[in-house]
Write an enzyme that holds these catalytic residues in place. Structure first.
Site, PDB file in Angstrom:
ATOM      1  N   TRP A  21      25.101  51.024-104.017  1.00 12.78           N
ATOM      2  CA  TRP A  21      24.899  50.854-105.256  1.00 12.78           C
ATOM      3  C   TRP A  21      26.437  50.294-105.831  1.00 12.78           C
ATOM      4  O   TRP A  21      27.397  50.625-105.409  1.00 12.78           O
ATOM      5  CB  TRP A  21      24.886  52.039-106.093  1.00 12.78           C
ATOM      6  CG  TRP A  21      24.777  51.920-107.511  1.00 12.78           C
ATOM      7  CD1 TRP A  21      24.162  50.982-108.355  1.00 12.78           C
ATOM      8  CD2 TRP A  21      25.779  52.660-108.542  1.00 12.78           C
ATOM      9  NE1 TRP A  21      24.582  51.273-109.795  1.00 12.78           N
ATOM     10  CE2 TRP A  21      25.558  52.241-109.902  1.00 12.78           C
ATOM     11  CE3 TRP A  21      26.652  53.946-108.392  1.00 12.78           C
ATOM     12  CZ2 TRP A  21      26.049  52.789-110.811  1.00 12.78           C
ATOM     13  CZ3 TRP A  21      27.264  54.500-109.331  1.00 12.78           C
ATOM     14  CH2 TRP A  21      26.974  53.916-110.678  1.00 12.78           C
ATOM     15  N   TYR A  54      19.568  47.535-107.343  1.00  6.23           N
ATOM     16  CA  TYR A  54      20.965  47.208-107.149  1.00  6.23           C
ATOM     17  C   TYR A  54      21.182  45.736-106.727  1.00  6.23           C
ATOM     18  O   TYR A  54      20.560  44.943-106.030  1.00  6.23           O
ATOM     19  CB  TYR A  54      21.438  47.814-105.824  1.00  6.23           C
ATOM     20  CG  TYR A  54      21.107  49.437-106.069  1.00  6.23           C
ATOM     21  CD1 TYR A  54      21.231  49.964-107.191  1.00  6.23           C
ATOM     22  CD2 TYR A  54      21.315  50.351-104.689  1.00  6.23           C
ATOM     23  CE1 TYR A  54      21.071  51.354-107.214  1.00  6.23           C
ATOM     24  CE2 TYR A  54      21.578  51.526-104.990  1.00  6.23           C
ATOM     25  CZ  TYR A  54      21.173  52.135-106.155  1.00  6.23           C
ATOM     26  OH  TYR A  54      20.938  53.504-106.136  1.00  6.23           O
ATOM     27  N   SER A 151      14.737  60.535-108.126  1.00  6.83           N
ATOM     28  CA  SER A 151      15.812  60.572-108.658  1.00  6.83           C
ATOM     29  C   SER A 151      16.102  60.982-110.052  1.00  6.83           C
ATOM     30  O   SER A 151      15.290  60.226-110.913  1.00  6.83           O
ATOM     31  CB  SER A 151      16.715  59.340-108.257  1.00  6.83           C
ATOM     32  OG  SER A 151      17.944  58.981-108.802  1.00  6.83           O
ATOM     33  N   SER A 205      27.455  59.852-106.144  1.00  2.32           N
ATOM     34  CA  SER A 205      28.714  60.252-106.860  1.00  2.32           C
ATOM     35  C   SER A 205      29.318  61.349-106.725  1.00  2.32           C
ATOM     36  O   SER A 205      29.959  62.176-107.741  1.00  2.32           O
ATOM     37  CB  SER A 205      28.714  59.806-108.459  1.00  2.32           C
ATOM     38  OG  SER A 205      29.895  59.432-109.069  1.00  2.32           O
ATOM     39  N   ALA A 208      32.693  61.666-108.192  1.00  2.00           N
ATOM     40  CA  ALA A 208      32.904  61.329-109.437  1.00  2.00           C
ATOM     41  C   ALA A 208      33.261  59.740-109.684  1.00  2.00           C
ATOM     42  O   ALA A 208      34.365  59.794-110.614  1.00  2.00           O
ATOM     43  CB  ALA A 208      33.634  62.554-110.329  1.00  2.00           C
ATOM     44  N   LYS A 215      43.445  59.138-107.014  1.00  2.00           N
ATOM     45  CA  LYS A 215      44.051  57.980-107.111  1.00  2.00           C
ATOM     46  C   LYS A 215      44.342  57.571-108.696  1.00  2.00           C
ATOM     47  O   LYS A 215      45.254  56.734-109.053  1.00  2.00           O
ATOM     48  CB  LYS A 215      43.397  56.660-106.373  1.00  2.00           C
ATOM     49  CG  LYS A 215      42.059  56.299-107.003  1.00  2.00           C
ATOM     50  CD  LYS A 215      41.313  55.337-106.060  1.00  2.00           C
ATOM     51  CE  LYS A 215      40.022  55.030-106.755  1.00  2.00           C
ATOM     52  NZ  LYS A 215      39.197  54.011-105.872  1.00  2.00           N
ATOM     53  N   GLY A 283      30.039  55.537-100.751  1.00  2.00           N
ATOM     54  CA  GLY A 283      29.949  53.825-101.147  1.00  2.00           C
ATOM     55  C   GLY A 283      31.420  53.633-100.674  1.00  2.00           C
ATOM     56  O   GLY A 283      32.198  54.493-100.470  1.00  2.00           O
ATOM     57  N   GLU A 292      37.718  57.600 -93.599  1.00  2.00           N
ATOM     58  CA  GLU A 292      38.363  58.654 -94.288  1.00  2.00           C
ATOM     59  C   GLU A 292      37.529  59.675 -94.957  1.00  2.00           C
ATOM     60  O   GLU A 292      37.379  60.904 -94.579  1.00  2.00           O
ATOM     61  CB  GLU A 292      39.345  58.260 -95.378  1.00  2.00           C
ATOM     62  CG  GLU A 292      40.627  57.816 -94.956  1.00  2.00           C
ATOM     63  CD  GLU A 292      41.426  58.468 -94.039  1.00  2.00           C
ATOM     64  OE1 GLU A 292      41.704  59.655 -94.347  1.00  2.00           O
ATOM     65  OE2 GLU A 292      41.634  58.247 -92.733  1.00  2.00           O
TER      66      GLU A 292
END
Length: 331
Positions: A21, A54, A151, A205, A208, A215, A283, A292
């Site tokens: 997405w 998407y 969903s 997500s 979030a 960051k 993503g 990571e």
């Protein structure tokens, strides 16, 4: 990589699912998108999630090209249907016409003859649920999808869909809600209903929109190149860009460090600690982000650490089950 059953089904998927997405066909060029898919494969991710809407089909096309040389039996591809794919009055929703046309278009774009999971991307208030579920049953019985998912459905909607699925002899195995340590609206109603019905969560997500990477700093502009700084996609992050939230996220730093993790890895591990979560969707715009994130797999947070995270974030977390996505008009 570690793997879990999708709900109580026999389908086994990777704990982290690579989702495209916003990124594929939109935020990143195709070469970078393919590099991220390859990084996911190299890390042991076998499950890939997309949707027809998407980038208006471009994301499915990019994913199809990226996966075309993979052994098809060794991967799991998920896609979705509901949102408008054209200007026509029937180019949207969960009618028989739209579902049956959409699965064929998705399979063409993905360059495959079936998907493992076909999902209702939202609830359709304009189509009878009986019609929708019969169309999904036809898709499954034709071999174009193995399982059905939903969903952002409420607990009551999931129960109604599961009852019809059972009558139609198909398996509704999954729910794909937003879920993170900051967005916990599924815990009160959707999760208990899903546990009862044998449905697993594939959550989107889990960081979030990047807020739970740490960051974004209080009192500072969003970092250059981040989603929050992007004029087109920044709206998805905006609700979290306030100093109270960002200061609390920064408090997770010492906890993560004590566990040998980054804030992002700690946040992913928190999501995967929920036993009803079959997988978390990640993503990426760069391959190293995939590398990571995968380090969160298999991490079991001590109870006191899990509780401390909740204590820090609870004052700013959204928990009201009424925030579960309401029925959507097709417009």
């Amino acid at each position: 990589m570690e793997f879990r059953h999708l709900g109580r089904s026999g389908l086994v998927i990777s704990e982290l699912v690579y989702g495209n997405w916003i990124t594929h066909g939109g935020q990143v060029e195709e070469d970078a998108a393919v590099a991220c898919v390859n990084a996911a494969l190299d890390a042991g991710i076998t499950t890939f999630d997309t949707a027809d809407v998407y980038a208006q089909g471009a994301a499915e096309e990019v994913l199809g090209r990226a996966l075309k040389d993979q052994r098809r039996d060794g991967i799991e591809i998920f896609t979705k249907v509901y949102w408008p794919m054209g200007e026509g009055k029937n180019d949207r929703g969960l009618s028989t016409k739209h579902i049956k046309e959409s699965i064929n278009n998705s399979l063409r774009r993905l360059q495959t003859d079936r998907v493992e999971l076909y999902q209702a991307h939202r609830w359709d208030v304009e189509t009878p649920l009986e019609e929708t579920m019969q169309a999904f049953a036809d898709v499954v019985h034709s071999g174009k999808a193995h399982y059905i998912g939903v969903s952002e459905w409420t607990a009551d909607q999931i129960r109604a869909g599961a009852e019809l699925a059972k009558e139609l002899k198909i398996q509704l195995v999954s729910s794909q809600p937003q879920y993170s340590a900051l967005w916990r609206v599924i815990e009160a109603e959707v999760v208990p209903a899903s546990e009862e019905l044998g449905i697993g969560q594939i959550v989107w997500s889990p960081l979030a929109q990047g807020i739970l990477t740490g960051k974004y700093k209080p009192g500072q502009d969003a970092p250059a190149g981040s989603r929050g700084a992007d004029p087109k996609f920044g709206r998805f992050v905006a609700q979290w860009l306030n100093d109270d939230v960002l200061e609390r996220v920064q408090q997770l730093g010492p906890i993560a460090e004590d566990q040998g993790l980054t804030i992002a890895q700690l946040s992913l591990a928190w999501v995967l600690q929920n036993s009803n979560v079959s997988a978390a969707i990640i993503g990426a715009t760069r391959p190293e982000q995939v590398v990571e994130n995968v380090k969160a797999v298999g991490v079991k947070l001590p109870e006191e650490v899990y509780a401390k995270i909740n204590e820090i974030l609870e004052p700013v977390a959204v928990t009201d089950p009424k925030e579960t996505t309401a029925p959507n008009p097709r417009a």
